[in-house]
Write a protein that holds these residues in place. Structure first.
Motif, PDB file in Angstrom:
ATOM      1  N   GLY A   1      79.841  12.524  62.493  1.00  0.00           N
ATOM      2  CA  GLY A   1      80.349  11.187  62.206  1.00  0.00           C
ATOM      3  C   GLY A   1      81.095  10.632  63.404  1.00  0.00           C
ATOM      4  O   GLY A   1      80.599  10.649  64.517  1.00  0.00           O
ATOM      5  N   GLN A   2      82.326  10.193  63.209  1.00  0.00           N
ATOM      6  CA  GLN A   2      83.149   9.614  64.275  1.00  0.00           C
ATOM      7  C   GLN A   2      84.008  10.647  64.998  1.00  0.00           C
ATOM      8  O   GLN A   2      84.664  10.337  65.986  1.00  0.00           O
ATOM      9  CB  GLN A   2      84.071   8.526  63.686  1.00  0.00           C
ATOM     10  N   ASP A   3      84.031  11.883  64.498  1.00  0.00           N
ATOM     11  CA  ASP A   3      84.915  12.918  65.031  1.00  0.00           C
ATOM     12  C   ASP A   3      84.232  13.739  66.119  1.00  0.00           C
ATOM     13  O   ASP A   3      83.047  14.061  66.027  1.00  0.00           O
ATOM     14  CB  ASP A   3      85.380  13.846  63.909  1.00  0.00           C
ATOM     15  N   LEU A   4      85.011  14.108  67.134  1.00  0.00           N
ATOM     16  CA  LEU A   4      84.521  14.906  68.245  1.00  0.00           C
ATOM     17  C   LEU A   4      85.567  15.954  68.607  1.00  0.00           C
ATOM     18  O   LEU A   4      86.759  15.637  68.696  1.00  0.00           O
ATOM     19  CB  LEU A   4      84.257  14.017  69.465  1.00  0.00           C
ATOM     20  N   THR A   5      85.130  17.189  68.811  1.00  0.00           N
ATOM     21  CA  THR A   5      85.988  18.252  69.320  1.00  0.00           C
ATOM     22  C   THR A   5      85.469  18.623  70.700  1.00  0.00           C
ATOM     23  O   THR A   5      84.274  18.857  70.879  1.00  0.00           O
ATOM     24  CB  THR A   5      85.958  19.485  68.394  1.00  0.00           C
ATOM     25  N   VAL A   6      86.377  18.656  71.687  1.00  0.00           N
ATOM     26  CA  VAL A   6      86.017  18.964  73.069  1.00  0.00           C
ATOM     27  C   VAL A   6      86.673  20.297  73.426  1.00  0.00           C
ATOM     28  O   VAL A   6      87.892  20.437  73.347  1.00  0.00           O
ATOM     29  CB  VAL A   6      86.502  17.862  74.037  1.00  0.00           C
TER      30      VAL A   6
ATOM     31  N   PRO B   1      91.372  23.073  72.142  1.00  0.00           N
ATOM     32  CA  PRO B   1      90.372  22.016  71.925  1.00  0.00           C
ATOM     33  C   PRO B   1      91.037  20.657  71.702  1.00  0.00           C
ATOM     34  O   PRO B   1      92.102  20.556  71.088  1.00  0.00           O
ATOM     35  CB  PRO B   1      89.633  22.459  70.676  1.00  0.00           C
ATOM     36  N   LEU B   2      90.390  19.614  72.242  1.00  0.00           N
ATOM     37  CA  LEU B   2      90.843  18.234  72.029  1.00  0.00           C
ATOM     38  C   LEU B   2      90.161  17.666  70.787  1.00  0.00           C
ATOM     39  O   LEU B   2      88.955  17.860  70.604  1.00  0.00           O
ATOM     40  CB  LEU B   2      90.429  17.353  73.204  1.00  0.00           C
ATOM     41  N   GLN B   3      90.928  16.987  69.979  1.00  0.00           N
ATOM     42  CA  GLN B   3      90.390  16.309  68.809  1.00  0.00           C
ATOM     43  C   GLN B   3      90.301  14.816  69.155  1.00  0.00           C
ATOM     44  O   GLN B   3      91.310  14.210  69.528  1.00  0.00           O
ATOM     45  CB  GLN B   3      91.262  16.530  67.590  1.00  0.00           C
ATOM     46  N   CYS B   4      89.124  14.241  69.052  1.00  0.00           N
ATOM     47  CA  CYS B   4      88.902  12.839  69.442  1.00  0.00           C
ATOM     48  C   CYS B   4      88.155  12.105  68.347  1.00  0.00           C
ATOM     49  O   CYS B   4      87.532  12.719  67.478  1.00  0.00           O
ATOM     50  CB  CYS B   4      88.103  12.778  70.737  1.00  0.00           C
ATOM     51  N   GLN B   5      88.219  10.784  68.436  1.00  0.00           N
ATOM     52  CA  GLN B   5      87.522   9.936  67.476  1.00  0.00           C
ATOM     53  C   GLN B   5      86.863   8.768  68.200  1.00  0.00           C
ATOM     54  O   GLN B   5      87.446   8.212  69.140  1.00  0.00           O
ATOM     55  CB  GLN B   5      88.487   9.426  66.408  1.00  0.00           C
ATOM     56  N   ALA B   6      85.656   8.412  67.771  1.00  0.00           N
ATOM     57  CA  ALA B   6      84.921   7.306  68.397  1.00  0.00           C
ATOM     58  C   ALA B   6      85.687   6.011  68.219  1.00  0.00           C
ATOM     59  O   ALA B   6      86.325   5.781  67.197  1.00  0.00           O
ATOM     60  CB  ALA B   6      83.524   7.181  67.788  1.00  0.00           C
ATOM     61  N   ARG B   7      85.632   5.164  69.251  1.00  0.00           N
ATOM     62  CA  ARG B   7      86.318   3.874  69.206  1.00  0.00           C
ATOM     63  C   ARG B   7      85.403   2.832  68.665  1.00  0.00           C
ATOM     64  O   ARG B   7      84.256   2.802  68.838  1.00  0.00           O
ATOM     65  CB  ARG B   7      86.739   3.473  70.605  1.00  0.00           C
TER      66      ARG B   7
END
Length: 107
Positions: free
Chosen positions: A89-94, A101-107
């Protein structure tokens, strides 16, 4: 009757000489999709997904990291060994090496 036959021949000839109307262009799924993400630590990054080539490029702090698509039961995973992105979905783990790990979300 002769006039009708001449009219039909003329009409058929005219139709045969015209070029077919081209179909309207379709909008295929883009081969490259660029998505920007904001992360919980305040930084932003972007990922270019090359879906037809099963690869992605993570751009973080001005550096590009090439990643290959990996099998995933759900969502997506791209990795080159020490660097991995995974998401759904909109969530990303780097995951960069052994860092947290970085937790990110689509803009």
């Amino acid at each position: 009757m002769k006039t009708l036959a001449i009219a039909l021949v003329a009409a058929c000839s005219a139709l045969a000489c015209t070029s077919p109307t081209p179909a309207p262009p379709t909008d295929p799924t883009p081969a490259v999709r660029n998505v920007r993400f904001t992360c919980t630590n305040g930084e932003w990054l972007s990922v270019r997904f090359f879906t037809e080539e099963a690869r992605a490029i993570l751009t973080r702090n001005g550096h590009d990291i090439a990643l290959q698509q990996q099998p995933s039961g759900s969502g997506f995973i791209y990795s080159n060994g020490p660097n991995t992105i995974r998401g759904k979905g909109q969530d990303l783990t780097v995951e960069i090496g052994r860092r947290v790990p970085l937790q990110c979300q689509a803009r």
